[in-house]
Design a protein around this motif. Structure first.
Motif, short mmCIF file in Angstrom:
data_model
loop_
_atom_site.label_atom_id
_atom_site.label_comp_id
_atom_site.label_asym_id
_atom_site.label_seq_id
_atom_site.Cartn_x
_atom_site.Cartn_y
_atom_site.Cartn_z
N PHE A 96 8.17 25.98 1.53
CA PHE A 96 8.00 27.23 0.76
C PHE A 96 8.71 27.14 -0.60
O PHE A 96 8.15 27.55 -1.62
CB PHE A 96 8.54 28.43 1.55
N ARG A 97 9.95 26.60 -0.58
CA ARG A 97 10.70 26.47 -1.84
C ARG A 97 9.91 25.63 -2.85
O ARG A 97 9.76 25.99 -4.03
CB ARG A 97 12.06 25.82 -1.53
N ALA A 98 9.39 24.50 -2.37
CA ALA A 98 8.66 23.60 -3.26
C ALA A 98 7.35 24.24 -3.73
O ALA A 98 6.96 24.12 -4.89
CB ALA A 98 8.37 22.29 -2.53
N ALA A 99 6.68 24.93 -2.82
CA ALA A 99 5.41 25.57 -3.18
C ALA A 99 5.63 26.56 -4.31
O ALA A 99 4.89 26.59 -5.30
CB ALA A 99 4.79 26.24 -1.97
N LYS A 100 6.65 27.38 -4.18
CA LYS A 100 6.95 28.36 -5.22
C LYS A 100 7.31 27.66 -6.54
O LYS A 100 6.78 27.98 -7.61
CB LYS A 100 8.08 29.28 -4.75
N ASP A 101 8.20 26.68 -6.45
CA ASP A 101 8.66 25.98 -7.66
C ASP A 101 7.52 25.29 -8.38
O ASP A 101 7.51 25.17 -9.60
CB ASP A 101 9.75 24.95 -7.31
N GLN A 102 6.54 24.80 -7.62
CA GLN A 102 5.45 24.02 -8.23
C GLN A 102 4.23 24.87 -8.57
O GLN A 102 3.18 24.35 -8.94
CB GLN A 102 5.02 22.88 -7.28
N GLY A 103 4.33 26.20 -8.42
CA GLY A 103 3.24 27.08 -8.85
C GLY A 103 2.06 27.16 -7.91
O GLY A 103 0.95 27.53 -8.32
N VAL A 104 2.28 26.84 -6.61
CA VAL A 104 1.22 27.00 -5.61
C VAL A 104 0.88 28.49 -5.49
O VAL A 104 1.75 29.34 -5.60
CB VAL A 104 1.71 26.43 -4.25
N ARG A 105 -0.42 28.80 -5.25
CA ARG A 105 -0.83 30.21 -5.20
C ARG A 105 -0.66 30.85 -3.83
O ARG A 105 -0.40 32.04 -3.71
CB ARG A 105 -2.30 30.32 -5.62
N ARG A 106 -0.84 30.06 -2.78
CA ARG A 106 -0.80 30.66 -1.42
C ARG A 106 -0.31 29.60 -0.42
O ARG A 106 -0.73 28.45 -0.49
CB ARG A 106 -2.19 31.14 -1.03
N VAL A 107 0.55 30.02 0.49
CA VAL A 107 0.97 29.15 1.59
C VAL A 107 0.48 29.75 2.90
O VAL A 107 0.64 30.95 3.14
CB VAL A 107 2.51 28.98 1.65
N ILE A 108 -0.15 28.91 3.72
CA ILE A 108 -0.59 29.35 5.05
C ILE A 108 0.28 28.64 6.08
O ILE A 108 0.34 27.40 6.13
CB ILE A 108 -2.08 29.03 5.24
N LEU A 109 0.95 29.43 6.87
CA LEU A 109 1.92 28.90 7.82
C LEU A 109 1.34 28.90 9.23
O LEU A 109 0.78 29.91 9.68
CB LEU A 109 3.16 29.81 7.79
N ALA A 110 1.49 27.79 9.93
CA ALA A 110 1.10 27.73 11.34
C ALA A 110 2.19 28.41 12.15
O ALA A 110 3.16 27.79 12.58
CB ALA A 110 0.91 26.28 11.79
N SER A 111 2.04 29.73 12.33
CA SER A 111 2.95 30.44 13.24
C SER A 111 2.35 30.35 14.64
O SER A 111 1.43 29.56 14.88
CB SER A 111 3.14 31.88 12.77
N SER A 112 2.85 31.17 15.53
CA SER A 112 2.48 30.95 16.93
C SER A 112 2.48 32.24 17.74
O SER A 112 3.24 33.18 17.46
CB SER A 112 3.51 29.98 17.54
N ALA A 113 1.65 32.24 18.78
CA ALA A 113 1.68 33.33 19.76
C ALA A 113 3.05 33.38 20.45
O ALA A 113 3.39 34.39 21.08
CB ALA A 113 0.57 33.14 20.78
N GLN A 114 3.82 32.30 20.32
CA GLN A 114 5.15 32.29 20.94
C GLN A 114 6.12 33.24 20.22
O GLN A 114 7.21 33.50 20.72
CB GLN A 114 5.72 30.86 20.95
N THR A 115 5.74 33.77 19.07
CA THR A 115 6.59 34.77 18.40
C THR A 115 6.64 36.08 19.18
O THR A 115 7.54 36.89 18.98
CB THR A 115 6.08 35.09 16.97
N ILE A 116 5.63 36.29 20.05
CA ILE A 116 5.54 37.58 20.76
C ILE A 116 5.48 37.38 22.28
O ILE A 116 5.19 38.33 23.01
CB ILE A 116 4.31 38.39 20.28
#
Ligand SMILES: NC(=O)C1=CN([C@@H]2O[C@H](COP(=O)(O)OP(=O)(O)OC[C@H]3O[C@@H](n4cnc5c(N)ncnc54)[C@H](O)[C@@H]3O)[C@@H](O)[C@H]2O)C=CC1
Ligand SMILES: O=C(O)[C@H]1OC(=O)[C@H](O)[C@@H](O)[C@@H]1O
Length: 251
Positions: A96-116
């Motif tokens: 995320f830090r690098a994406a923001k610093d390098q001007g990326v427009r969107r990050v899609i994160l592989a989250s999980s059903a294990q969060t709930i």
């Protein structure tokens, strides 16, 4: 559109890379790129990337429009100090830090059903309910979601967390799935469709949680907001598939 995929050589990554390779220019990265050799000599890039290395993440994000962050330890039994802290927590921050610093427009994160997964088995979970992880792997994915929200609302980096359920190719002669796994099941085709829509939908909020399960007759995670936000149209139903499996090939 230029898309960086981390963890591209993994189970989900290999399938997704193939699906996205028709429409986008891909930079395919992984700790171990041996399984990505089929992309050698194509218009796509292959790059070794260890997400625990912040400088390497900065380099990998250069010139990218979207990052799909899959790299991680996917085991619900993973140990905190053994892998989660470095790979799922620090690694996700580095991306995320690098994406923001390098001007990326969107990050899609592989989250999980294990969060709930700590909710009772008969409760259907909506994206706006508080997270309730049942293991430290789930906690690491809750961290990822919080981080995505922070980068979206504080630093202006649009982000999407997809809570992926039990991803698998349903094999009629494979082991019978338990009820929970059927209710959380997502087929490779449905996840590819959802990822594609998470990449291409234009009018999203700064931070969005999407639920990544198939059109299972009984659903562990509710799909209404995901369908509305990105037009997700899942086709598979683990319960139907399992009946075909049970009737067609007795075990
Ligand atoms: N398979 C599933 O049912 C689900 C998976 N997820 C998440 O989706 C992502 C992908 O999962 P899978 O493809 O199943 O796992 P996988 O283990 O097959 O793939 C993960 C990939 O990440 C790479 N990797 C590990 N450490 C790395 C590092 N330090 N730097 C760069 N790459 C590294 C591995 O080499 C591997 O190719 C993971 O973040 C996982 O937590 C979420 C929900 C369900
Ligand atoms: O919740 C689930 O079923 C899945 O969630 C995950 O995040 C894990 O990586 C995967 O091993 C589980 O099967």
């Amino acid at each position: 559109m230029n898309i960086l995929i981390t963890g591209a050589a993994g189970k989900i990554g290999r399938n997704l890379s193939q699906h996205l390779s028709e429409a986008f220019h891909l930079r395919l990265t992984d700790l171990n790129i041996d399984r990505l050799h089929t992309y050698q000599g194509t218009s796509h890039e292959i790059m070794t990337l260890d997400v625990t290395d912040p400088e390497a993440c900065q380099h990998a994000c250069e010139g990218m429009d979207v990052v799909v962050h899959l790299a991680g330890d996917p085991s619900p039994n993973a140990g905190f100090y053994e892998s989660l802290l470095d790979i799922n927590i620090k690694g996700t921050f580095n991306v995320f830090r690098a994406a923001k610093d390098q001007g990326v427009r969107r990050v899609i994160l592989a989250s999980s059903a294990q969060t709930i997964e700590g909710y009772p088995i008969d409760a259907q979970v909506y994206p706006d309910m508080p997270t309730r992880p049942r293991n430290l792997y789930g906690v690491s994915k809750c961290f990822g979601e919080s981080l995505a929200s922070y980068f979206a609302y504080t630093e202006g980096l649009q982000s999407v967390a997809i809570r992926i359920g039990a991803y698998d190719d349903f094999q009629p002669d494979g082991p019978v799935l338990e009820a929970r796994d059927m209710s959380a099941y997502i087929s490779p085709a449905d996840l590819c469709d959802l990822m594609f829509k998470a990449i291409t939908t234009t009018d999203l909020e700064p931070f969005t949680i999407l639920h990544g399960i198939s059109n299972n007759r009984f659903k562990r995670l509710n799909l209404e907001s995901t369908q509305k936000q990105v037009g997700y149209d899942p086709k598979s139903d683990a319960f139907a598939l399992s009946q075909i499996a049970l009737y067609d090939s007795p075990r």
